[in-house]
Scaffold this motif. Sequence first.
Motif, PDB file in Angstrom:
ATOM      1  N   LEU A  14       0.824  -1.217   0.000  1.00 37.90           N
ATOM      2  CA  LEU A  14       0.000   0.000   0.000  1.00 37.90           C
ATOM      3  C   LEU A  14       0.851   1.258   0.000  1.00 37.90           C
ATOM      4  O   LEU A  14       1.912   1.324   0.624  1.00 37.90           O
ATOM      5  CB  LEU A  14      -0.912   0.015   1.230  1.00 37.90           C
ATOM      6  CG  LEU A  14      -1.924  -1.125   1.378  1.00 37.90           C
ATOM      7  CD1 LEU A  14      -2.715  -0.957   2.672  1.00 37.90           C
ATOM      8  CD2 LEU A  14      -2.873  -1.191   0.201  1.00 37.90           C
ATOM      9  N   GLU A  15       0.351   2.259  -0.708  1.00 39.05           N
ATOM     10  CA  GLU A  15       0.945   3.595  -0.679  1.00 39.05           C
ATOM     11  C   GLU A  15      -0.111   4.507  -0.080  1.00 39.05           C
ATOM     12  O   GLU A  15      -1.210   4.630  -0.619  1.00 39.05           O
ATOM     13  CB  GLU A  15       1.285   4.051  -2.091  1.00 39.05           C
ATOM     14  CG  GLU A  15       2.380   3.215  -2.749  1.00 39.05           C
ATOM     15  CD  GLU A  15       2.355   3.374  -4.264  1.00 39.05           C
ATOM     16  OE1 GLU A  15       2.814   4.407  -4.755  1.00 39.05           O
ATOM     17  OE2 GLU A  15       1.851   2.465  -4.941  1.00 39.05           O
ATOM     18  N   VAL A  16       0.195   5.095   1.050  1.00 38.51           N
ATOM     19  CA  VAL A  16      -0.795   5.917   1.753  1.00 38.51           C
ATOM     20  C   VAL A  16      -0.334   7.369   1.793  1.00 38.51           C
ATOM     21  O   VAL A  16       0.784   7.659   2.230  1.00 38.51           O
ATOM     22  CB  VAL A  16      -1.021   5.381   3.182  1.00 38.51           C
ATOM     23  CG1 VAL A  16      -2.009   6.256   3.935  1.00 38.51           C
ATOM     24  CG2 VAL A  16      -1.507   3.940   3.135  1.00 38.51           C
ATOM     25  N   CYS A 202      -5.406   6.305  -0.254  1.00 38.55           N
ATOM     26  CA  CYS A 202      -4.650   5.057  -0.354  1.00 38.55           C
ATOM     27  C   CYS A 202      -4.648   4.505  -1.778  1.00 38.55           C
ATOM     28  O   CYS A 202      -5.678   4.462  -2.433  1.00 38.55           O
ATOM     29  CB  CYS A 202      -5.276   4.043   0.604  1.00 38.55           C
ATOM     30  SG  CYS A 202      -4.503   2.442   0.529  1.00 38.55           S
ATOM     31  N   ASP A 203      -3.472   4.097  -2.257  1.00 37.58           N
ATOM     32  CA  ASP A 203      -3.357   3.333  -3.499  1.00 37.58           C
ATOM     33  C   ASP A 203      -2.993   1.911  -3.093  1.00 37.58           C
ATOM     34  O   ASP A 203      -2.076   1.712  -2.299  1.00 37.58           O
ATOM     35  CB  ASP A 203      -2.222   3.864  -4.383  1.00 37.58           C
ATOM     36  CG  ASP A 203      -2.395   5.340  -4.737  1.00 37.58           C
ATOM     37  OD1 ASP A 203      -3.520   5.853  -4.643  1.00 37.58           O
ATOM     38  OD2 ASP A 203      -1.380   5.964  -5.104  1.00 37.58           O
ATOM     39  N   ALA A 204      -3.704   0.945  -3.675  1.00 32.80           N
ATOM     40  CA  ALA A 204      -3.432  -0.447  -3.323  1.00 32.80           C
ATOM     41  C   ALA A 204      -2.802  -1.170  -4.515  1.00 32.80           C
ATOM     42  O   ALA A 204      -3.326  -1.123  -5.625  1.00 32.80           O
ATOM     43  CB  ALA A 204      -4.716  -1.147  -2.912  1.00 32.80           C
ATOM     44  N   VAL A 223      -1.098  -4.645 -10.306  1.00 41.33           N
ATOM     45  CA  VAL A 223      -2.066  -3.609 -10.635  1.00 41.33           C
ATOM     46  C   VAL A 223      -2.066  -2.613  -9.498  1.00 41.33           C
ATOM     47  O   VAL A 223      -2.001  -3.000  -8.330  1.00 41.33           O
ATOM     48  CB  VAL A 223      -3.461  -4.249 -10.828  1.00 41.33           C
ATOM     49  CG1 VAL A 223      -4.558  -3.224 -10.679  1.00 41.33           C
ATOM     50  CG2 VAL A 223      -3.527  -4.940 -12.181  1.00 41.33           C
ATOM     51  N   GLU A 224      -2.086  -1.337  -9.840  1.00 38.49           N
ATOM     52  CA  GLU A 224      -2.164  -0.313  -8.801  1.00 38.49           C
ATOM     53  C   GLU A 224      -3.551   0.306  -8.857  1.00 38.49           C
ATOM     54  O   GLU A 224      -3.940   0.883  -9.874  1.00 38.49           O
ATOM     55  CB  GLU A 224      -1.081   0.752  -9.026  1.00 38.49           C
ATOM     56  CG  GLU A 224      -1.152   1.873  -8.001  1.00 38.49           C
ATOM     57  CD  GLU A 224       0.037   2.830  -8.072  1.00 38.49           C
ATOM     58  OE1 GLU A 224       0.882   2.688  -8.981  1.00 38.49           O
ATOM     59  OE2 GLU A 224       0.095   3.734  -7.219  1.00 38.49           O
ATOM     60  N   ILE A 225      -4.303   0.172  -7.764  1.00 37.23           N
ATOM     61  CA  ILE A 225      -5.643   0.769  -7.713  1.00 37.23           C
ATOM     62  C   ILE A 225      -5.503   2.111  -7.007  1.00 37.23           C
ATOM     63  O   ILE A 225      -5.081   2.179  -5.862  1.00 37.23           O
ATOM     64  CB  ILE A 225      -6.640  -0.134  -6.955  1.00 37.23           C
ATOM     65  CG1 ILE A 225      -6.515  -1.578  -7.440  1.00 37.23           C
ATOM     66  CG2 ILE A 225      -8.063   0.367  -7.144  1.00 37.23           C
ATOM     67  CD1 ILE A 225      -7.119  -2.582  -6.475  1.00 37.23           C
ATOM     68  N   LYS A 226      -5.844   3.170  -7.745  1.00 34.02           N
ATOM     69  CA  LYS A 226      -5.560   4.537  -7.297  1.00 34.02           C
ATOM     70  C   LYS A 226      -6.688   5.124  -6.460  1.00 34.02           C
ATOM     71  O   LYS A 226      -7.871   4.935  -6.779  1.00 34.02           O
ATOM     72  CB  LYS A 226      -5.399   5.446  -8.524  1.00 34.02           C
ATOM     73  CG  LYS A 226      -4.039   5.333  -9.194  1.00 34.02           C
ATOM     74  CD  LYS A 226      -3.046   6.232  -8.492  1.00 34.02           C
ATOM     75  CE  LYS A 226      -1.724   6.314  -9.264  1.00 34.02           C
ATOM     76  NZ  LYS A 226      -0.628   6.718  -8.412  1.00 34.02           N
ATOM     77  N   ASN A 227      -6.307   5.905  -5.450  1.00 31.85           N
ATOM     78  CA  ASN A 227      -7.232   6.816  -4.764  1.00 31.85           C
ATOM     79  C   ASN A 227      -8.547   6.211  -4.319  1.00 31.85           C
ATOM     80  O   ASN A 227      -9.609   6.737  -4.631  1.00 31.85           O
ATOM     81  CB  ASN A 227      -7.537   8.003  -5.671  1.00 31.85           C
ATOM     82  CG  ASN A 227      -6.440   9.037  -5.556  1.00 31.85           C
ATOM     83  OD1 ASN A 227      -5.827   9.182  -4.494  1.00 31.85           O
ATOM     84  ND2 ASN A 227      -6.187   9.731  -6.640  1.00 31.85           N
TER      85      ASN A 227
HETATM   86 MG    MG Z   1       2.521   4.494  -6.735  1.00 31.03          MG
END
Ligand code: MG
Length: 487
Positions: A14-16, A202-204, A223-227
């Motif tokens: 995760l990118e928070v 959060c991007d998952a 896969v990056e799920i954005k926002n």
């Molecule tokens: Mg990213």
Amino acid sequence: MEMAGPSYEVVVGLEVHVELKTHSKMFCGCANSFGAEPNTNTCPVCLGMPGSLPVLNQEAVRLAVSAALAFNCTIRQRSRFDRKQYFYPDLPKAYQISQYDAPFAEWGSVAIRSGATRRTVRIRRIHMEEDAGKLNHLGQNLQSSAGSLVDLNRAGVPLIEIVSEPDMSSADEARAYLNELRTVLSYVGVSDLRMEEGSMRCDANVSLKPAGFTGSLEDLPRVEIKNVNSLRNVGRAIEYEVERQSRRLAAGEAILKETRGFNDASGRTYSQRSKEEANDYRYFPEPDLPPLVLSEEWIADVRAGLPTLPDAWRTRLGAMGVADQDIETLVREPSQLAFLTRCLDYADDVRLVTTWMLSDMLRLLNAAGLTFAESPVGPERLAELLHLIEDGTLSGRMGKELLEKMFASGESTKTLVDKLGMAQITDDRVLSEKVAAVIADHAKVVEDYRSGKVKALGFLVGQVMKRTRGQASPEVVNRLFREMLDE
Ligand code: MG
Ligand code: ADP
Ligand code: ZN
């Protein structure tokens, strides 16, 4: 562990993004506040006017470093800002000031519990950056709308981005991680943490790892799920994505490395674009800002200013004898811990206090939409009430009734006990008379009791309670019956 078919393991990182609750923006003096009239909190710097120069906000650095220390990160004493370049109408400079290969913090950790599983999720890095503005589409989305309005109040608001390692293996673990992240950040007090208002986003990243795969996780197509805009939706998005990727793999189709969005209504993710790579952004060192240099003393000073964090509270509460599940409930909300601590200045039985706090008090507070900090019955009052129960003045049931009355009227414990004539009757002489009268009136039940029907005692005690409108001490009445009937 959540499995995707028989031969894949779920991998989540995760990118928070967390907006910092500073007074002013990151590189200018404009107010950092949510909900102002569009474009009123702006100036040449955050509007990206040529010739304007950024000046770093020290308060933002302090909050960012506090957060990083709370996650046990190593602070880089000399870090740098970089320009991340892309074009989008919410970004007037056409670059975002961020940190690329020299972030201010690295290598932290978050301990999570998900069901019976406990694990440590590593934090790869935390960097500082500025937020972009906000587009308000006049239609449903950019494509179908007649136009779009740009609000730059948010442009230049300070953010930290917390990047985890791909250490989570289910949607539940991702939820647990986000919960713990949010709890720790709420203690440190660096952000409003409102996902609906965008102060936490959060991007998952989701991929499926084949059994026996020994390569680097970075090489798996992810896969990056954005926002995703709520904690619940992060879990839903991951669950959907796992299912979608499993289906593709089962059908012999490849997983595309791409950026996807999440549709709240359908519960599905949808393709937005193929995933950008770092070199698409043409990062380069920000020439208008000097390197960020933090002295060891300054970092130590920030560390010393940190509050007691959830893990330290868990240990402390455990040592005090609080039950495990109560500990988890208590640490979720710092105002509960403050209330408990103050209550223990007046009361000694920590289990009694936590039990009352988390059952009756919490129920009343929830019904009134209040937190412990706003409770009409303060910690000292609750302690008074518990003393009256401990010394036998009140029964447990009377205590509950009194708490409700105190909650509604805000009156003191003593005033209410007197006013309502609530004190428990504990006097042996007074109660012996009542007990004797009940024995005389219920010869049949007494007979049953004497011939071994232990339950009959409950009925007899109940009669005395009824005749005293609940004020008799059940303990004393029980004892008196035994003394009179057990020969
Ligand atoms: Mg990213
Ligand atoms: P990007 O700029 O591409 O988003 P970052 O380095 O900022 O790259 O973030 C990469 C994120 O992807 C990290 O949170 C990391 O944990 C996660 N990640 C890396 N490999 C995988 C994988 N195989 N599956 C899921 N997430 C992954
Ligand atoms: Zn400004």
